[in-house]
Enzyme design. Structure first.
Site, PDB file in Angstrom:
ATOM      1  N   CYS A 114       0.817  -1.223   0.000  1.00  0.00           N
ATOM      2  CA  CYS A 114       0.000   0.000   0.000  1.00  0.00           C
ATOM      3  C   CYS A 114       0.847   1.268   0.000  1.00  0.00           C
ATOM      4  O   CYS A 114       0.323   2.362  -0.179  1.00  0.00           O
ATOM      5  CB  CYS A 114      -0.943   0.001   1.197  1.00  0.00           C
ATOM      6  SG  CYS A 114      -1.998  -1.451   1.227  1.00  0.00           S
ATOM      7  N   HIS A 256      -3.270   7.068   1.987  1.00  0.00           N
ATOM      8  CA  HIS A 256      -3.713   5.746   1.556  1.00  0.00           C
ATOM      9  C   HIS A 256      -5.080   5.488   2.206  1.00  0.00           C
ATOM     10  O   HIS A 256      -5.243   5.631   3.413  1.00  0.00           O
ATOM     11  CB  HIS A 256      -2.687   4.696   1.969  1.00  0.00           C
ATOM     12  CG  HIS A 256      -3.210   3.303   1.886  1.00  0.00           C
ATOM     13  ND1 HIS A 256      -3.857   2.833   0.758  1.00  0.00           N
ATOM     14  CD2 HIS A 256      -3.194   2.282   2.777  1.00  0.00           C
ATOM     15  CE1 HIS A 256      -4.214   1.573   0.973  1.00  0.00           C
ATOM     16  NE2 HIS A 256      -3.834   1.221   2.181  1.00  0.00           N
ATOM     17  N   ASN A 286     -10.276  -0.338   0.360  1.00  0.00           N
ATOM     18  CA  ASN A 286      -8.819  -0.193   0.330  1.00  0.00           C
ATOM     19  C   ASN A 286      -8.295  -0.822  -0.965  1.00  0.00           C
ATOM     20  O   ASN A 286      -8.312  -2.034  -1.119  1.00  0.00           O
ATOM     21  CB  ASN A 286      -8.249  -0.893   1.572  1.00  0.00           C
ATOM     22  CG  ASN A 286      -6.736  -0.901   1.615  1.00  0.00           C
ATOM     23  OD1 ASN A 286      -6.070  -0.638   0.621  1.00  0.00           O
ATOM     24  ND2 ASN A 286      -6.193  -1.237   2.772  1.00  0.00           N
TER      25      ASN A 286
END
Ligand code: UT7
Length: 330
Positions: A114, A256, A286
Site C-alpha cells: 500500500c 492511503h 482499500n
C-alpha cells in the site's frame, strides 16, 4: 548545475465494472453493513472479474492520465507500475507498456504494497532529477480480491480493486516535488503479509522443491491500525520540516485509503481540517497501491485540487512500509 524540477501534469484512474455492497458480504461471512461502515467507512468496493486484468486496469488509468497531460504514449521514457498483484509474477509493467504502445519507454514493477505509489513517486523523481529520464508515468494498481480469504471477515470486507496513474515531467521552470521520506520495518512483517505457501514435492532421493501458490492476506488489524496512526503523522511532519513548511501550508491531505478512522485520526494529530482530507474510501474500499492515485485523480477532475495547491500524501502498509511526500499540483 541547476537541479531539474518536476511537474505533475496528468492523472487518471480505472475501476472494474462490478461492485459489491456491504450487504452482499453478509451472505459470505458473519458481518453486516453497520459494522463495516462504522469501523471502516466503507460502503461499496469494485472487484475485478475474470476478464479484467491488472494490466488492463493499469493501462486504462495510464491512458487517461496521458490524455490529461496531452502526452502521446510514445513520448514516455519510463513507466513504473506499483503493484503487489501483477498478472505475471515476472511483472506486469512490460504488458502495460505494450498495451500503451509506449515504444520509447522502459517499464518495471515496484512492489511495496500500500506504500507502493509513494515509493514509485520517489523513485521516478530520482530518475528525473538526475537527468536520466524526462517523461514518466507512475501507476498504482492492485487486484487484492484475488488474494483475499473470502471466508475471513476480518480482511475480506476491507479491500477493493482498481488503478490510478500520474504523469510527471522534467521542467526547468519550477519544481513541484518538494520532498519525500520512505521507511521500512521488516521486523513487523508478520503484521500484514501475503506469504508464499508452496507444497513440498520430492523429486528424487532427498532432493525436494517447493511448488504452489501464496497464502491469502493475513493481517493483525489492530497492530496495523496502531502503526498507521503513529507513523503517518510522523512521516508527514518530517517531510514538512525538511522543506520548511508546516501543516498550515497544506491544501490537501491524500492518505492511503485504508480506514476512515485512520484518516480522521491522522488529520487530527496533524491539526488538519477534515475538509482538506481527500477521501473516497466509502466507494472503493482499500485499493492498496491504487488508492492514493485514484483519490488524487478524482479530486483533480472534480476541480477540488487546483494548479499550485500543496498536497501532503502518505502511504502505509505491508512490509511494514510507510512513506510521505509533499508536492504541488501542476
Ligand atoms: O492497507 C494496509 C493497511 N491496513 C490497514 O490500515 C488496516 C488497519 N486496521 C483496521 O483498519 C482495523 O483494525 C479493522 C477495520 C481491520 C478492524 O477494526 P477494529 O476496530 O480494529 O476491530 P477489531 O479487530 O478490534 O475487532 C473488533 C470486533 C472483534 O470481535 P470481539 O473480539 O470484540 O468479539 C472482531 O472479531 O469485531 C469483530 N469483527 C467483525 N465483526 C463483524 C472483525 N471483523 C468483523 C466483521 N464484521 N467484518
Amino acid at each position: 548545475m541547476k537541479q531539474r524540477g518536476i511537474s505533475f501534469i496528468g492523472t487518471g484512474s480505472a475501476l472494474p465494472s462490478k461492485m459489491l455492497v456491504n450487504q452482499d458480504l453478509g451472505h459470505l461471512v458473519d458481518t453486516n453493513d453497520e459494522w463495516i461502515r462504522s469501523r471502516t467507512g466503507i460502503k461499496t468496493r469494485h472487484l475485478a472479474s475474470e476478464n479484467e486484468s491488472l494490466s488492463d486496469l493499469a493501462f486504462q488509468a495510464g491512458l487517461k492520465a496521458l490524455a490529461m497531460a496531452k502526452m502521446d504514449p510514445s513520448e514516455l521514457d519510463l513507466i513504473i507500475l506499483a503493484t503487489s498483484t501483477a498478472d505475471d509474477l515476472f511483472g506486469s509493467a512490460a504488458q502495460v507498456q505494450g498495451l500503451l504502445g509506449a515504444t520509447g519507454a522502459v517499464a518495471f514493477d515496484l512492489s511495496a504494497a500500500c506504500s507502493g505509489f509513494i515509493f514509485a513517486l520517489a523513485t521516478a523523481s530520482q530518475f528525473i532529477r538526475s537527468g536520466v529520464y524526462e517523461k514518466v508515468l507512475i501507476i498504482g494498481a492492485d487486484i487484492l480480491s484475488r488474494w483475499v480469504d473470502w471466508s475471513d471477515r476480518t480482511t475480506c470486507v476491507l479491500f477493493g480493486d482498481g488503478a490510478g496513474a500520474l504523469v510527471c515531467t522534467a521542467t526547468e521552470k519550477e519544481d513541484n516535488f518538494l520532498g519525500f521520506d520512505l521507511n521500512t520495518d521488516g521486523t513487523q512483517n508478520h503484521c500484514l503479509n501475503l506469504p508464499y505457501k508452496g507444497k513440498t514435492k520430492y523429486l528424487i532421493h532427498d532432493v525436494s522443491i517447493r511448488q504452489g501458490s501464496y497464502a491469502p492476506i493475513q493481517m493483525n488489524g489492530r497492530e496495523v491500525y496502531r502503526f498507521a496512526v503513529a507513523k503517518v503523522p510522523e512521516v508527514i511532519e518530517r517531510v514538512l520540516l525538511q522543506v520548511n513548511l508546516t501543516t498550515k501550508d497544506i491544501d490537501w491531505l491524500i492518505l492511503h485509503q485504508a480506514n476512515q478512522r485512520i484518516l480522521e485520526a491522522v488529520a487530527k494529530k496533524l491539526n488538519i481540517l477534515d475538509e482538506k482530507v481527500v477521501t473516497n474510501l466509502s466507494h472503493y474500499g482499500n485499493t492498496s497501491a491504487a488508492s492514493i492515485p485514484i483519490a488524487f485523480d478524482e479530486a483533480v477532475r472534480k476541480g477540488k485540487i487546483k494548479k499550485g495547491d500543496l498536497i501532503a500524501t502518505a502511504g502505509f502498509g505491508a512490509g511494514l512500509s510507510w512513506g510521505g511526500a509533499i508536492l504541488k499540483w501542476g
